[in-house]
Scaffold this motif. Structure first.
Motif, PDB file in Angstrom:
ATOM      1  N   LEU A  58      37.685  35.480  41.661  1.00 38.54           N
ATOM      2  CA  LEU A  58      36.923  36.715  41.618  1.00 38.54           C
ATOM      3  C   LEU A  58      37.604  37.715  40.709  1.00 38.54           C
ATOM      4  O   LEU A  58      38.767  37.556  40.335  1.00 38.54           O
ATOM      5  CB  LEU A  58      36.835  37.325  43.021  1.00 38.54           C
ATOM      6  CG  LEU A  58      36.172  36.508  44.111  1.00 38.54           C
ATOM      7  CD1 LEU A  58      36.285  37.237  45.418  1.00 38.54           C
ATOM      8  CD2 LEU A  58      34.719  36.284  43.769  1.00 38.54           C
ATOM      9  N   TRP A  59      36.851  38.749  40.421  1.00 38.50           N
ATOM     10  CA  TRP A  59      37.411  39.832  39.621  1.00 38.50           C
ATOM     11  C   TRP A  59      38.488  40.548  40.430  1.00 38.50           C
ATOM     12  O   TRP A  59      39.577  40.813  39.963  1.00 38.50           O
ATOM     13  CB  TRP A  59      36.272  40.784  39.243  1.00 38.50           C
ATOM     14  CG  TRP A  59      36.678  42.092  38.691  1.00 38.50           C
ATOM     15  CD1 TRP A  59      37.726  42.304  37.848  1.00 38.50           C
ATOM     16  CD2 TRP A  59      36.083  43.353  38.947  1.00 38.50           C
ATOM     17  NE1 TRP A  59      37.806  43.636  37.545  1.00 38.50           N
ATOM     18  CE2 TRP A  59      36.809  44.301  38.202  1.00 38.50           C
ATOM     19  CE3 TRP A  59      35.004  43.786  39.690  1.00 38.50           C
ATOM     20  CZ2 TRP A  59      36.476  45.643  38.224  1.00 38.50           C
ATOM     21  CZ3 TRP A  59      34.676  45.113  39.703  1.00 38.50           C
ATOM     22  CH2 TRP A  59      35.419  46.041  38.975  1.00 38.50           C
ATOM     23  N   LYS A  60      38.133  40.832  41.709  1.00 37.90           N
ATOM     24  CA  LYS A  60      39.117  41.502  42.568  1.00 37.90           C
ATOM     25  C   LYS A  60      38.786  41.197  44.003  1.00 37.90           C
ATOM     26  O   LYS A  60      37.706  40.677  44.307  1.00 37.90           O
ATOM     27  CB  LYS A  60      39.096  43.001  42.309  1.00 37.90           C
ATOM     28  CG  LYS A  60      37.744  43.625  42.601  1.00 37.90           C
ATOM     29  CD  LYS A  60      37.825  45.123  42.518  1.00 37.90           C
ATOM     30  CE  LYS A  60      36.501  45.731  42.946  1.00 37.90           C
ATOM     31  NZ  LYS A  60      36.485  47.157  42.895  1.00 37.90           N
TER      32      LYS A  60
ATOM     33  N   PRO B 208      43.691  45.321  39.824  1.00 40.93           N
ATOM     34  CA  PRO B 208      43.686  43.854  39.772  1.00 40.93           C
ATOM     35  C   PRO B 208      43.132  43.312  38.465  1.00 40.93           C
ATOM     36  O   PRO B 208      43.586  42.282  37.969  1.00 40.93           O
ATOM     37  CB  PRO B 208      42.782  43.474  40.944  1.00 40.93           C
ATOM     38  CG  PRO B 208      42.785  44.659  41.836  1.00 40.93           C
ATOM     39  CD  PRO B 208      43.046  45.840  41.000  1.00 40.93           C
ATOM     40  N   GLU B 209      42.175  44.062  37.929  1.00 40.98           N
ATOM     41  CA  GLU B 209      41.590  43.577  36.684  1.00 40.98           C
ATOM     42  C   GLU B 209      42.630  43.518  35.570  1.00 40.98           C
ATOM     43  O   GLU B 209      42.736  42.546  34.836  1.00 40.98           O
ATOM     44  CB  GLU B 209      40.451  44.504  36.277  1.00 40.98           C
ATOM     45  CG  GLU B 209      39.654  43.977  35.118  1.00 40.98           C
ATOM     46  CD  GLU B 209      38.895  45.068  34.430  1.00 40.98           C
ATOM     47  OE1 GLU B 209      37.945  44.739  33.724  1.00 40.98           O
ATOM     48  OE2 GLU B 209      39.254  46.243  34.573  1.00 40.98           O
TER      49      GLU B 209
ATOM     50  N   ARG C  52      34.453  35.392  38.498  1.00 44.51           N
ATOM     51  CA  ARG C  52      35.191  35.048  37.279  1.00 44.51           C
ATOM     52  C   ARG C  52      35.638  33.600  37.379  1.00 44.51           C
ATOM     53  O   ARG C  52      35.759  33.060  38.478  1.00 44.51           O
ATOM     54  CB  ARG C  52      36.408  35.948  37.128  1.00 44.51           C
ATOM     55  CG  ARG C  52      36.090  37.403  37.005  1.00 44.51           C
ATOM     56  CD  ARG C  52      35.328  37.701  35.735  1.00 44.51           C
ATOM     57  NE  ARG C  52      35.244  39.140  35.522  1.00 44.51           N
ATOM     58  CZ  ARG C  52      34.298  39.910  36.047  1.00 44.51           C
ATOM     59  NH1 ARG C  52      33.359  39.364  36.788  1.00 44.51           N
ATOM     60  NH2 ARG C  52      34.279  41.200  35.831  1.00 44.51           N
ATOM     61  N   LEU C  53      35.912  33.056  36.245  1.00 44.07           N
ATOM     62  CA  LEU C  53      36.377  31.677  36.230  1.00 44.07           C
ATOM     63  C   LEU C  53      37.646  31.574  37.079  1.00 44.07           C
ATOM     64  O   LEU C  53      38.601  32.315  36.887  1.00 44.07           O
ATOM     65  CB  LEU C  53      36.656  31.261  34.786  1.00 44.07           C
ATOM     66  CG  LEU C  53      36.637  29.766  34.494  1.00 44.07           C
ATOM     67  CD1 LEU C  53      35.292  29.175  34.851  1.00 44.07           C
ATOM     68  CD2 LEU C  53      36.965  29.519  33.038  1.00 44.07           C
TER      69      LEU C  53
ATOM     70  N   GLN D  29      44.890  40.764  36.131  1.00 43.23           N
ATOM     71  CA  GLN D  29      44.300  39.484  35.760  1.00 43.23           C
ATOM     72  C   GLN D  29      44.255  39.327  34.239  1.00 43.23           C
ATOM     73  O   GLN D  29      44.577  38.292  33.692  1.00 43.23           O
ATOM     74  CB  GLN D  29      42.892  39.408  36.330  1.00 43.23           C
ATOM     75  CG  GLN D  29      42.340  38.003  36.290  1.00 43.23           C
ATOM     76  CD  GLN D  29      40.854  37.985  36.458  1.00 43.23           C
ATOM     77  OE1 GLN D  29      40.194  38.992  36.232  1.00 43.23           O
ATOM     78  NE2 GLN D  29      40.318  36.850  36.829  1.00 43.23           N
TER      79      GLN D  29
ATOM     80  N   LYS E  44      43.933  30.084  38.676  1.00 51.06           N
ATOM     81  CA  LYS E  44      44.627  29.982  37.404  1.00 51.06           C
ATOM     82  C   LYS E  44      43.651  29.463  36.364  1.00 51.06           C
ATOM     83  O   LYS E  44      43.284  28.287  36.377  1.00 51.06           O
ATOM     84  CB  LYS E  44      45.816  29.039  37.530  1.00 51.06           C
ATOM     85  CG  LYS E  44      46.947  29.705  38.268  1.00 51.06           C
ATOM     86  CD  LYS E  44      48.084  28.764  38.506  1.00 51.06           C
ATOM     87  CE  LYS E  44      49.177  29.486  39.267  1.00 51.06           C
ATOM     88  NZ  LYS E  44      50.110  28.539  39.867  1.00 51.06           N
ATOM     89  N   ALA E  45      43.235  30.353  35.504  1.00 45.01           N
ATOM     90  CA  ALA E  45      42.261  29.959  34.497  1.00 45.01           C
ATOM     91  C   ALA E  45      42.723  30.468  33.150  1.00 45.01           C
ATOM     92  O   ALA E  45      43.241  31.576  33.047  1.00 45.01           O
ATOM     93  CB  ALA E  45      40.897  30.536  34.834  1.00 45.01           C
TER      94      ALA E  45
ATOM     95  N   PRO F 217      49.351  31.080  32.950  1.00 47.12           N
ATOM     96  CA  PRO F 217      49.087  29.641  32.893  1.00 47.12           C
ATOM     97  C   PRO F 217      49.339  29.079  31.501  1.00 47.12           C
ATOM     98  O   PRO F 217      49.332  27.866  31.316  1.00 47.12           O
ATOM     99  CB  PRO F 217      47.611  29.525  33.283  1.00 47.12           C
ATOM    100  CG  PRO F 217      47.041  30.866  33.019  1.00 47.12           C
ATOM    101  CD  PRO F 217      48.152  31.850  33.077  1.00 47.12           C
TER     102      PRO F 217
ATOM    103  N   GLU G 284      41.305  24.930  40.188  1.00 50.53           N
ATOM    104  CA  GLU G 284      41.266  25.098  41.630  1.00 50.53           C
ATOM    105  C   GLU G 284      40.921  26.549  41.960  1.00 50.53           C
ATOM    106  O   GLU G 284      41.499  27.470  41.382  1.00 50.53           O
ATOM    107  CB  GLU G 284      42.636  24.772  42.217  1.00 50.53           C
ATOM    108  CG  GLU G 284      42.996  23.298  42.188  1.00 50.53           C
ATOM    109  CD  GLU G 284      42.383  22.542  43.357  1.00 50.53           C
ATOM    110  OE1 GLU G 284      42.250  23.128  44.440  1.00 50.53           O
ATOM    111  OE2 GLU G 284      42.019  21.361  43.158  1.00 50.53           O
TER     112      GLU G 284
ATOM    113  N   HIS H 116      42.509  35.177  42.873  1.00 53.02           N
ATOM    114  CA  HIS H 116      42.532  34.860  41.445  1.00 53.02           C
ATOM    115  C   HIS H 116      43.041  33.448  41.235  1.00 53.02           C
ATOM    116  O   HIS H 116      44.152  33.118  41.620  1.00 53.02           O
ATOM    117  CB  HIS H 116      43.424  35.833  40.691  1.00 53.02           C
ATOM    118  CG  HIS H 116      43.086  37.257  40.976  1.00 53.02           C
ATOM    119  ND1 HIS H 116      41.892  37.810  40.604  1.00 53.02           N
ATOM    120  CD2 HIS H 116      43.771  38.219  41.629  1.00 53.02           C
ATOM    121  CE1 HIS H 116      41.865  39.068  41.001  1.00 53.02           C
ATOM    122  NE2 HIS H 116      42.967  39.349  41.631  1.00 53.02           N
TER     123      HIS H 116
ATOM    124  N   ALA I 237      46.571  36.495  33.514  1.00 53.99           N
ATOM    125  CA  ALA I 237      45.862  35.229  33.513  1.00 53.99           C
ATOM    126  C   ALA I 237      46.109  34.381  32.262  1.00 53.99           C
ATOM    127  O   ALA I 237      46.416  33.203  32.382  1.00 53.99           O
ATOM    128  CB  ALA I 237      44.377  35.473  33.710  1.00 53.99           C
TER     129      ALA I 237
END
Lengths: 203, 366, 371, 170
Positions: C165-167, A7-8, C161-162, A11, C292-293, A19, C95, C290, A15
């Motif tokens: 979460l991380w996971k 997942p990291e 995390r912004l 992300q 959206k950041a 966006p 959010e 997660h 991430a």
């Protein structure tokens, strides 16, 4: 382990890119901004009572901000604390901001809370480098250490404070680290040399 | 001449040597026992590395203490600083010269057998008959109880002097605390013993045990209040939790021994444990029938007699040490004013009342 | 401070407690003026752990300064980061998915329990009850294992995390968490058996450091020390944040404002935290954790005060943004810094032994006080 | 044997007594006094007055010296160390000391007979070996009851007086 770390990676890679396309403009579009407080009861009351002493009343993300001129700060504080209507009995925080380059570079920021009305407000006052800010220690005892900390880190002096000394840094330290013109790598080399017996700390 | 030499010099010397050795070993292993027991109370294991289940830990500790650098703070009073730990430790050992471990004829057989190799039968006979030589104690003096009290009171000086000599504030506070505490609790301790003395009618520890045998009753059943007081005050005298104010690591850092390290510190450490054993031994002797087996007069319990008297004594002492450590694992610490208040306003009046009631009952019915 | 000479001419003894002292919980230094054992005056000297976290924050991006907040209050790292992230998310209008919100609350409450356990352990140890220390650590260990499973770290967790979460929760986490909260009340009962009705404990804590509600407010106290003095102020109720309004829990309040009440309040809070965790586990929604950041957050010009109820009291982050990737200013309003100020008022007239009890009852963490 | 012990203890007593007077540091002085008192207790034991010996240790060493030290510790030792050793009474002290030594020499030269009362000479109280604690107790509560009680009351008064003095406000 590989499963867990997945997942990291997702992300990390997703991430910023995802966006970036649709999300980038969004915060700007929907982003919060300062709004003027006109219909606020407290602001009207303050304006009535102190007229020119109240510079502005704004709110940001539903947190009201009242900017007060320095010379009537103390009176405003007395009013806020002692009037039974508002009863701000709890001084949450005292801190400062340094807008280097402005004519009056410092902004002293107070957060007040009323246990009765359950409301949190922010009071701001601009102060120049040489100006004395009235101490509110006589109103809230909390202010004692908080103002000491502001003095320590910003070098803003408070008039009427019972015990204005440095609190976090050593008493004979030179400089006020949270000022914007105090570089993050700057240190009081003389003090370090004298007290820690380190000849030179890496810059 | 040989007799006198044997009775007054050689045999006592051997006894002293044996007791000092055993006691030192016991103290060392008491520290391990405490660590193990407290550990198990606290759901952990305690020392496990040195030897099987940490059995060699005391030896390792002892070596460490001896090999450590010997530090005397530069501002300390070196002479007093040096001898204070010894002042604290020696009395704890001296007390054992009058504590009886077994009955007066305990070593009779052993003496007959071993002396038979070297001397003629008349000498052997007379030496073996002499209780001073054959008894399970080093000496039996007729003021043994007073002796115990007075000698153990000297130990306080070691703590006070050590605290003062360190020339530092925490030790000084610790020393002040201990002097106040010990003086206060010694009074109640003394009075609690008087209750037993009234019943026993003797100051000799050996006689007190013998009288318990004659009365078919341990004195704890006659003087329960006195026993409770004795044990509590004993705890206070040995600086054990909940009365460990002179040390109080969390308040005074270490109290009187803050500045001590290495071998000197270990002397203080040993003194505390030696005092624990002393108090337990005296409590057993005065209240729990010393070397007597339980119910000495009940014939169907005679099989208990298979365990030799000295073992009974040791078992009882062990139980008391267990309680000492158990209490340490359970209770928080008193505050200084509370300690003094309990000492003077609770324990002392109760002890006095106990003496008066005991004396009254004795006068009225006996 | 008037130095009144007694009839025996005993002088006022000045004792330095700390910065190296077993009971000052770090590097607090208290200068005590003693008359015998009675405290005439106490002055706290702090700053031995000052690292300039606020200054560092101004020179790092919004995300890069997060790990520093793990290290301010290292006992409650989870809730410390939580407060900051809430503020930044609010500023940027991010959010947070529901599931992430719930897990955040659960972990924060776990953190509150572990922090209170550590407090109880050390507080009891200061007063001389050694066993409770290890009992508390036994339970804290379980919580730290949960932290390790989710965050990969036990103390400086860098938890959230912004935007989320991380996971997501690792497999088996929920069962482990449920097992812990099922056992936990019995464990707390164990502590209560040792302490709550213990005569010595009562003697040491009742009537020690009494402070009234009004005075506590005037001193700016918050958290359990304030609630111990009858004031039911809890940021989670007063200004709910992060989804706390969806959960039922009560504010524990004391009666007399003494050390004993503060002890009871914290015990009660552990039970309440357990209640919240229970509710989270029962209602945990499915979905992503997660949000959206952006990778490099750039909040618009503005400012936000994000106050949360950390285990020690009201923890505030006053974040001011000037539109650049680095915060213009992050002010941390440390609860224990403000609470510690009260020590001087609390200890006056008490004995040296009470100083230790009172430092303990304020539950200070020097990393946060000095920042 | 006894003679040897007697002289050893006597030597300890005298040496530490001198140290007590000459030591500059009051705590050390107290320490020497403790040693001297212990030596004296040893002498009592040697004379078969165990009760007196034990009480000597208990009261003087365990009680009074602890209180002494308590007070001495509170006073800054460094100040005391700098003070002059002799005060105005030294002349009187010299006179008294001379008189005492003359007496002592007289008794030593005059022989041990001086100490022997008639009773001892006739052998009435040669042996009080057994249970001297009981004897002391009985004496105190029968023959010497009045002095004993007076002494008790005196001590009580002194104690209350000390408490009154030490309290700041009544």
């Amino acid at each position: 382990m590989s499963e867990e770390s997945k997942p990291e990676e997702v992300q990390k890679s997703a991430a910023p890119s995802k966006p970036a396309r649709p999300g980038r403009p969004r915060p700007i579009k929907r982003g919060p901004s300062y709004e003027d407080l006109d219909d606020d009861l407290l602001f009207r009351k303050l304006k009535e009572k102190f007229t020119d002493g109240i510079v502005s009343g704004q709110s940001f993300l539903d947190q009201p901000i009242y900017t007060v001129s320095l010379n009537c700060l103390y009176d405003v504080m007395i009013y806020l604390k002692d009037s039974p209507e508002w009863d701000f009995d709890y001084l949450v925080d005292v801190t400062a901001l340094d807008y280097l380059g402005d004519e009056k570079r410092f902004v002293v920021v107070y957060h007040l809370y009323s246990h009765k009305n359950r409301s949190l407000i922010r009071i701001k006052a601009r102060a120049g480098e040489e100006e004395l800010v009235p101490s509110v220690t006589s109103l809230w005892r909390t202010a004692n250490w908080l103002e000491r900390e502001v003095y320590d880190l910003f070098g803003i002096e408070f008039s009427g404070h019972p015990d204005l000394r440095r609190i976090l840094l050593p008493e004979d330290w030179h400089g006020h680290p949270l000022r914007k013109d105090y570089d993050i790598k700057l240190q009081d080399q003389a003090w370090i040399k004298q007290h820690l017996r380190i000849r030179k700390t890496p810059m | 001449m040989t007799e006198t030499l044997l009775v007054y010099a050689i045999i006592p010397f051997i006894k002293i040597a044996v007791i000092v050795l055993i006691l030192s070993g016991a103290i060392a292993y008491l520290t391990l026992f405490e660590r193990k027991l407290v550990a198990h109370i606290q759901v952990r294991l305690g020392p496990m590395r040195v030897g099987w289940h940490g059995l060699l830990q005391p030896i390792a500790d002892g070596l460490k203490f001896i090999l450590k650098e010997d530090i005397i703070p530069s501002k300390a009073d070196a002479l007093v600083f040096t001898i204070a730990p010894a002042i604290s430790l020696i009395p704890a050992f001296v007390v054992f010269s009058v504590v009886p471990f077994g009955p007066p004829e305990m070593f009779e057989g052993l003496l007959r057998w071993s002396l038979g190799w070297f001397f003629d039968s008349a000498t052997v006979e007379s030496v073996a008959q002499n209780t001073l030589a054959s008894g399970g104690f080093i000496t039996d003096i007729n003021i043994a109880v007073l002796f115990v009290l007075s000698v153990s009171s000297v130990g306080i000086l070691g703590i006070i002097l050590g605290g003062w000599a360190s020339n530092s504030k925490y030790p000084l506070l610790g020393a002040l605390r201990s002097s106040a505490q010990m003086v206060s609790y010694e009074v109640a301790l003394g009075f609690s013993i008087i209750g037993v003395l009234l019943v026993a009618g003797s100051l000799s520890l050996v006689e007190i045990v013998q009288n318990q045998e004659k009365a078919h009753l341990w004195y704890v059943f006659v003087q329960p209040v006195a026993f409770a007081l004795f044990f509590i005050c004993g705890m206070a005298e040995t600086n054990r939790l909940p009365f460990d104010l002179p040390e109080a690591e969390t308040e005074l850092v270490g109290g009187f021994h803050t500045e001590y390290s290495g071998f000197r510190f270990s002397l203080y450490f040993l003194a505390e444990y030696a005092n624990m054993i002393t108090i337990s031994a005296v409590a057993v002797t005065l209240f729990w029938g010393g070397w007597l087996r339980p119910f000495p007069n009940v014939s169907w319990l005679a099989f208990l007699g298979l365990i030799p008297p000295v073992l009974w004594f040791l078992i009882k002492v062990f139980l008391f040490l267990y309680i000492f450590i158990w209490v340490r694992g359970t209770l928080p610490r008193f505050r200084f004013d509370q300690l003094m208040r309990y000492g003077w306003k609770v324990f002392l009046p109760v002890a006095l009342g106990n003496v008066i009631v005991s004396a009254g009952v004795l006068l009225a019915f006996l | 401070m008037e130095e009144e000479a007694t009839i025996l001419d005993s002088k006022v003894l000045e004792v330095n407690m700390g910065p190296q002292h077993p009971s000052t919980h770090g590097v607090l230094r208290v200068k005590l003026k003693l008359d015998g054992e009675r405290v005439l005056d106490a002055e706290c000297i702090i700053g031995y752990l000052h690292r300039g976290v606020e200054k560092i924050s101004e020179n790092r991006s919004y995300i890069k300064c997060v790990p520093y907040y793990d290290r301010t209050d290292y006992i409650a790292a989870v809730s410390n980061v939580y407060g900051y992230l809430l503020g930044v998310e609010k500023l940027m209008g991010i959010e947070v998915p529901k599931r992430a919100q719930y897990i955040r609350i659960m972990m924060t409450e776990f953190n509150r329990i572990s922090s209170h356990l550590l407090w109880l352990a050390t507080h009891a140890l200061d007063i001389g009850a050694m066993t409770i220390f290890l009992y508390c650590f036994r339970e804290r260990e379980e919580i730290l294992k949960l932290f390790e499973a989710l965050f990969g770290a036990r103390l400086t967790t860098h938890a959230f995390r912004l935007g989320g979460l991380w996971k997501d929760l690792p497999p088996g986490f929920e069962q482990a968490a449920r097992k812990f909260i099922d056992d936990f009340p019995y464990r707390v009962d164990e502590y209560e058996q040792i302490l709550t009705k213990n005569r010595i404990w009562l003697d040491r804590t009742k009537g020690v450091g009494v402070i009234s509600g009004e005075e506590a407010i005037e001193w700016g106290m918050s958290g359990p020390p304030l609630r111990g003095s009858t004031v039911a102020y809890d940021v989670r109720k007063a200004r709910p944040y992060g989804g706390y309004e969806e959960f039922d829990f009560d504010i524990a309040v004391g009666e007399n404002g003494d050390t004993y009440d503060r002890y009871l309040v914290r015990l009660q809070e552990m039970h309440q935290s357990r209640r919240i965790i229970q509710q989270v586990l029962d209602r945990l929604p499915e979905g992503s954790v997660h949000g959206k950041a952006p990778r490099i957050p750039k909040p618009p010009v503005g400012e936000y005060y994000s106050g949360i109820e950390s285990p020690r009291g009201e923890l505030g982050y006053y974040i001011v943004s000037d539109g650049s990737p680095q915060p213009f200013r992050v002010r941390i309003r440390p609860p224990t810094f403000v609470n510690l100020q009260t020590l001087r008022r609390l200890v006056k007239g008490h004995l040296v032994a009470d100083v230790v009890a009172l430092i303990g009852t304020l539950d200070i963490v020097l990393g946060e006080i000095d920042r | 044997m006894e003679v040897f012990l007697f002289y050893t203890l006597a030597a300890i007593l005298v040496v530490f007594a001198i140290f007590t007077v000459t030591a500059r540091n009051p705590v050390r002085s107290a320490l020497y006094l403790v040693s001297a008192l212990l030596g004296m207790a040893g002498l009592f034991f040697l004379l078969k007055a165990e009760f007196v010996g034990a009480v000597q240790i208990l009261v003087y060493v365990g009680g009074i010296m602890v209180l002494f030290l308590f007070v001495i510790m509170l006073v800054s030792v460094r100040e005391v160390q700098g003070e002059r050793r002799a005060n105005r009474q030294w002349k009187t002290a010299v006179v008294l000391a001379t008189v005492l030594s003359v007496e002592l020499i007289f008794f030593v030269v005059g022989g041990a007979d001086v100490f022997r009362t008639e009773a001892v000479k006739q052998g009435v109280i040669t042996q009080i070996q057994t249970a001297n604690t009981q004897n002391v107790g009985q004496m105190l509560y029968t023959n010497y009851l009045l002095p004993f009680e007076i002494a008790s009351i005196l001590l009580l008064v002194a104690m209350i007086g000390a408490v009154v003095l030490a309290r700041k406000e009544l």
